[in-house]
Scaffold this motif. Structure first.
Motif, mmCIF file in Angstrom:
data_model
loop_
_atom_site.group_PDB
_atom_site.id
_atom_site.type_symbol
_atom_site.label_atom_id
_atom_site.label_comp_id
_atom_site.label_asym_id
_atom_site.label_seq_id
_atom_site.Cartn_x
_atom_site.Cartn_y
_atom_site.Cartn_z
ATOM 1 N N TYR A 97 -66.611 1.759 2.424
ATOM 2 C CA TYR A 97 -65.325 2.454 2.484
ATOM 3 C C TYR A 97 -64.722 2.589 1.081
ATOM 4 N N THR A 98 -64.819 1.517 0.299
ATOM 5 C CA THR A 98 -64.300 1.553 -1.063
ATOM 6 C C THR A 98 -65.085 2.542 -1.915
ATOM 7 N N LEU A 99 -66.409 2.537 -1.775
ATOM 8 C CA LEU A 99 -67.255 3.454 -2.543
ATOM 9 C C LEU A 99 -66.934 4.903 -2.196
ATOM 10 N N ALA A 100 -66.798 5.204 -0.913
ATOM 11 C CA ALA A 100 -66.489 6.578 -0.499
ATOM 12 C C ALA A 100 -65.151 7.032 -1.069
ATOM 13 N N LEU A 101 -64.134 6.164 -1.001
ATOM 14 C CA LEU A 101 -62.819 6.522 -1.529
ATOM 15 C C LEU A 101 -62.863 6.698 -3.041
ATOM 16 N N ALA A 102 -63.579 5.812 -3.737
ATOM 17 C CA ALA A 102 -63.662 5.886 -5.194
ATOM 18 C C ALA A 102 -64.348 7.179 -5.641
ATOM 19 N N LEU A 103 -65.475 7.507 -5.032
ATOM 20 C CA LEU A 103 -66.218 8.704 -5.436
ATOM 21 C C LEU A 103 -65.449 9.980 -5.099
ATOM 22 N N ALA A 104 -64.860 10.024 -3.903
ATOM 23 C CA ALA A 104 -64.107 11.215 -3.519
ATOM 24 C C ALA A 104 -62.848 11.365 -4.372
ATOM 25 N N GLY A 105 -62.162 10.254 -4.633
ATOM 26 C CA GLY A 105 -60.972 10.314 -5.483
ATOM 27 C C GLY A 105 -61.300 10.755 -6.892
ATOM 28 N N LEU A 106 -62.389 10.227 -7.459
ATOM 29 C CA LEU A 106 -62.812 10.646 -8.799
ATOM 30 C C LEU A 106 -63.219 12.111 -8.828
ATOM 31 N N ALA A 107 -63.854 12.574 -7.760
ATOM 32 C CA ALA A 107 -64.230 13.984 -7.695
ATOM 33 C C ALA A 107 -62.992 14.869 -7.760
ATOM 34 N N PHE A 108 -61.940 14.502 -7.035
ATOM 35 C CA PHE A 108 -60.691 15.267 -7.082
ATOM 36 C C PHE A 108 -60.042 15.161 -8.463
ATOM 37 N N GLU A 109 -60.068 13.968 -9.049
ATOM 38 C CA GLU A 109 -59.483 13.800 -10.387
ATOM 39 C C GLU A 109 -60.163 14.716 -11.401
ATOM 40 N N LEU A 110 -61.482 14.726 -11.382
ATOM 41 C CA LEU A 110 -62.228 15.551 -12.338
ATOM 42 C C LEU A 110 -62.076 17.029 -12.031
ATOM 43 N N GLY A 165 -54.070 7.978 9.357
ATOM 44 C CA GLY A 165 -54.523 6.812 8.605
ATOM 45 C C GLY A 165 -55.742 6.197 9.245
ATOM 46 N N GLY A 166 -56.265 5.171 8.576
ATOM 47 C CA GLY A 166 -57.456 4.510 9.070
ATOM 48 C C GLY A 166 -58.713 5.299 8.749
ATOM 49 N N ALA A 167 -59.834 4.788 9.224
ATOM 50 C CA ALA A 167 -61.125 5.443 8.963
ATOM 51 C C ALA A 167 -61.869 5.757 10.247
ATOM 52 N N ASP A 168 -61.178 5.689 11.379
ATOM 53 C CA ASP A 168 -61.843 5.843 12.668
ATOM 54 C C ASP A 168 -62.257 7.275 12.963
ATOM 55 N N ALA A 169 -61.609 8.251 12.315
ATOM 56 C CA ALA A 169 -61.894 9.656 12.611
ATOM 57 C C ALA A 169 -63.092 10.195 11.847
ATOM 58 N N GLY A 170 -63.768 9.346 11.080
ATOM 59 C CA GLY A 170 -64.945 9.798 10.351
ATOM 60 C C GLY A 170 -64.611 10.327 8.966
ATOM 61 N N PRO A 171 -65.483 11.185 8.425
ATOM 62 C CA PRO A 171 -65.296 11.660 7.046
ATOM 63 C C PRO A 171 -63.969 12.373 6.803
ATOM 64 N N ILE A 249 -52.954 0.310 -3.454
ATOM 65 C CA ILE A 249 -51.800 1.089 -2.986
ATOM 66 C C ILE A 249 -52.245 2.171 -2.010
ATOM 67 N N ILE A 250 -53.306 2.900 -2.369
ATOM 68 C CA ILE A 250 -53.794 3.956 -1.488
ATOM 69 C C ILE A 250 -54.280 3.358 -0.165
ATOM 70 N N GLU A 251 -54.960 2.235 -0.240
ATOM 71 C CA GLU A 251 -55.461 1.592 0.980
ATOM 72 C C GLU A 251 -54.308 1.160 1.878
ATOM 73 N N GLN A 252 -53.227 0.663 1.283
ATOM 74 C CA GLN A 252 -52.089 0.216 2.078
ATOM 75 C C GLN A 252 -51.377 1.390 2.735
ATOM 76 N N GLY A 258 -60.497 -1.108 2.682
ATOM 77 C CA GLY A 258 -61.248 -1.286 1.444
ATOM 78 C C GLY A 258 -61.147 -2.695 0.893
ATOM 79 N N ILE A 259 -61.766 -2.890 -0.263
ATOM 80 C CA ILE A 259 -61.811 -4.207 -0.895
ATOM 81 C C ILE A 259 -60.455 -4.593 -1.475
ATOM 82 N N GLY A 260 -59.660 -3.619 -1.897
ATOM 83 C CA GLY A 260 -58.347 -3.920 -2.459
ATOM 84 C C GLY A 260 -57.463 -4.660 -1.469
#
Length: 307
Positions: A97-110, A165-171, A249-252, A258-260
């Motif tokens: 979950y953390t990896l997916a959020l990190a990669l997707a967030g970085l993709a949007f940032e870039l 919120g949550g991750a139950d709905a999939g991608p 913060i995003i996880e909350q 996630g790990i945070g």
């Protein structure tokens, strides 16, 4: 290349050792008793002493740290004081979950930030540069938690297009937290991209290419753009390492598992094994992300040698 990797891995091991020692020392000195928290407020002193002895908390600092280090090098970070689950499997369970959020967030940032910054630097239209500067100021000024709440209200409640919120709905659950993370950091990439490209455009080799009659688009793409990517690559690697340790913060805001959040709960519960596990996992992510970016430098610019 091999000697470079061996040197960096040796330094990485030293960094992780120092991080573990510092974190363990802080946890050891915290004026709270994990045994009392485990036993509960109504437990007798004898019960608390028994739990403290069972966990080894009544031993000297060096003995406790030596025991932790001996198990850690074997991949065993102990069990959580709160949940009694093994630390490393618990972290690895949250990691996807953390990896997916990190990669997707970085993709949007870039995608958003770097595009705005490079566009602002590459055009001579002052209005575009002004709009880019406004975008940077807005993204840097708006707190990520407030932005997340607004996006949740608009796209999750007012117009229920996305999950609340949550991750139950999939991608699709990833879209709003990743967009919030991306918009929050896009301003830094826009500013960095603009400054980097402007610096490269002032170099002698760029002026020489223009003097030789090379097409402006070719000058931008072949000569300037590639060299302007290096600072962005460094920033991306650092961000990735940090985000792999959790975006609290995003996880909350979005209830993302996630790990945070795991680390924050461990701090609240004085759960030293879980604190040690999450801190060392985050430190390892940052260290190895920097090794990877050092190796990528030579791919982007062949003049740079990792040796």
């Amino acid at each position: 290349m091999l000697s470079f990797l061996l040197r960096r891995l040796a330094w990485s091991a030293l960094v992780l050792l120092c991080a573990s020692l510092l974190t363990f020392f802080i946890g050891y000195k915290v004026p709270a008793d994990p045994a009392r928290m485990i036993a509960g407020p109504n437990a007798t002193a004898e019960t608390v002493r028994s739990i403290r002895h069972e966990l080894g908390l009544d031993q000297p600092f060096l003995a406790q740290y030596g025991r932790f280090l001996g198990h850690a090098v074997q991949g065993d970070f102990g069990r959580s004081y709160k949940t009694e689950q093994k630390v490393l499997p618990t972290i690895l369970e949250r990691f996807p979950y953390t990896l997916a959020l990190a990669l997707a967030g970085l993709a949007f940032e870039l995608l958003i930030g770097a595009s705005v910054g490079l566009l602002a630097a590459g055009t001579k239209v002052r209005a575009i540069d002004g709009l880019a500067s406004t975008f940077v100021l807005l993204t840097l000024a708006v707190p990520s938690f407030w932005l997340g709440i607004i996006l949740l209200y608009v796209f999750g409640y007012k117009y229920p297009l996305l999950p609340l919120g949550g991750a139950d709905a999939g991608p699709i659950s990833l879209l709003l937290p990743a967009l919030t993370l991306g918009l929050s950091g896009a301003g830094y990439y826009a500013r960095m991209g603009r400054a980097s490209l402007l610096e490269v455009l002032g170099e002698d080799y760029v002026r020489t290419a223009r003097a030789k009659g090379v097409a402006p688009a070719q000058v931008m793409l072949k000569h300037a753009f590639r060299n302007a990517l290096r600072p962005l690559l460094t920033m991306t690697a650092l961000d990735l390492g940090v985000l792999l340790g959790g975006a609290l913060i995003i996880e909350q805001v979005f209830g993302w598992p996630g790990i945070g959040t795991l680390a924050w709960q461990a701090v609240q519960n004085i759960d030293l094994p879980m604190i040690m596990g999450t801190v060392l996992f985050s430190a390892a992510c940052i260290v190895f992300a920097n090794i990877i970016v050092d190796m990528l430098y030579s791919v982007i610019d062949p003049r740079i040698s990792v040796s």
